[in-house]
Scaffold this active site. Structure first.
Site: not given
Lengths: 276, 276
Positions: A146, A222, A254
């Site tokens: 991320s 996600d 995610h």
């Protein structure tokens, strides 16, 4: 440097250390996994940069990377995601301030004095690691999740020759065009977007690419796809004919369950570059 | 039953569910990893019982078991360690009350109405799992860490024919002779020690043993060695000539870094019994 904890782990040692950092002007904490092979000589290093709200600890306990790093005799470094402390600026939002350093050197108030995570990861911590641990700093690779995937990709492309390979799990791929990016880059670097360019993996991929192999994994389910903008990076990789692989993984979200699921692949990928 | 969360994980699904339990008279939460193979038919089940202070979540995110369970097509169940809630009795100590159910059916006040983790793990949750998920309840095995290792061993020996194999990471091996045990067994079951016998793995090993293979891993640098008393169980296994392996692991402590380091071995061990 202070030893916070050391635990035997997969034949090696999972340590946590803290030290005073010139880059951030305060005490920083990081995790370091040293495989058994480090008893006999310097081992290669894989950096793992974490995402929003994380500390040095999240990936260290949840990503399952030590199992595969031990298989390959590779060390893992888990830096924190920002400076910390009562004297360090912060924001009520989870995505700005402490826990959200975005791997940049802030130039704007109130962030400028401490929020220098770019220099911390690129200069300060490598210098300390090289001095204190049996690491072969000629063999480095970098990955992240991320915001940390954003950090890994931008640091790798800005330092040709330093990292032999780069990978990312669900990176913030185009922050200059996303709400996960515009807000933070404005706050930390100011409104002049020319200063943002080296902190956007898609823009850097278009401009220079990376001088080694790239591996990107992105969960197709996600919950943050619109903020991550993986398609922008995938298109830039394709346009550049970048040596690399972009994988859209059906059904994954995610979370660290996604990261852990593909960690073995990423360690195999980096091991080929580091040990091959 | 309520779905709390489901995340794709190693090709399968890591779920968290809650349900109203007859055994504990309240809402209980558990984790369940279903491997990809469960889409095509019932899969075998490995129970993982957690230690003091843990919930259903600790092992689920920190033990790294899903990687190896996915390799073998085995489901993992992660029950909580006690009943929970404002109406459930508790104690200020970390090792009594909520988070410290010790896998017994309490008979003493104030614990008796809710603290029935023995029945929860042996009856209530298996019934729910069999009804709701594609699990082959003829192929079960059980493991656990610390207090959960105690639970796994005592449940396995008390239910001949149910679990094909049992293993434990640093189990509380002889609670009737330890401060991790005497306090809790007195509180939950009363001062009459005859009621404790089936809740002490060493006493049960001496009395009956286990009708399948046993694997015990114990860190030699475990900070709780004097409370765990692994030597008592090892001696009882040896005296009975129990089919099994007891391993003292040099340098390892009591943490999840120890558990994760040997999880692959435990999954391989159980897979041989479940799939062999």
């Amino acid at each position: 440097m202070k030893t916070v904890s050391e635990n035997r782990c997969f034949g090696g040692v999972q340590g946590v250390y803290s030290h005073s950092s010139d880059a951030t002007g305060g005490e920083m904490t990081f995790g370091l996994f040293l495989p058994e092979e480090s008893q006999f000589g310097p081992v290669p290093v894989l950096w793992y940069l974490s995402g929003l709200t994380c500390t040095h600890e999240n990936a260290m306990v949840k990503a399952g990377a030590q199992a595969w790093a031990a298989d390959h005799g590779i060390a893992l470094v888990f830096p924190d995601t920002s400076p910390r402390g009562a004297d360090v600026a912060d924001d009520d939002a989870y995505d700005l301030g402490q826990g959200a350093g975005f791997y940049v050197n802030a130039t704007e108030a109130p962030w400028a004095p401490h929020f220098r995570m770019w220099d911390y990861v690129a200069q300060d911590l490598p210098t300390l690691l090289a001095a204190q641990f049996p690491l072969d700093m000629e063999r480095q690779a970098i990955t992240g999740h991320s915001m940390g995937g954003h950090g890994a990709l931008t640091l790798a492309m800005a330092h040709p020759g330093r990292y032999r390979s780069v990978s990312a799990f669900a990176p913030i791929a185009h922050p200059a065009a996303s709400d996960w990016g515009r807000k933070q880059l404005t706050a930390y670097l100011g409104a002049d977007e020319t200063a943002w360019a080296r902190h956007d993996a898609t823009l850097q991929m278009r401009a220079t690419g990376f001088d080694g192999p790239v591996l990107i994994d992105q969960g197709a389910d996600d919950q943050f796809l619109d903020l991550l903008q993986p398609e922008a990076l995938a298109q830039a990789m394709a346009a550049r004919r970048q040596d690399g692989t972009f994988r859209m993984q059906k059904g994954y979200d995610h979370s660290y369950f996604f990261v852990a699921s593909f960690m073995e692949d990423h360690l195999d990928f980096h091991a080929e570059a580091l040990n091959g």
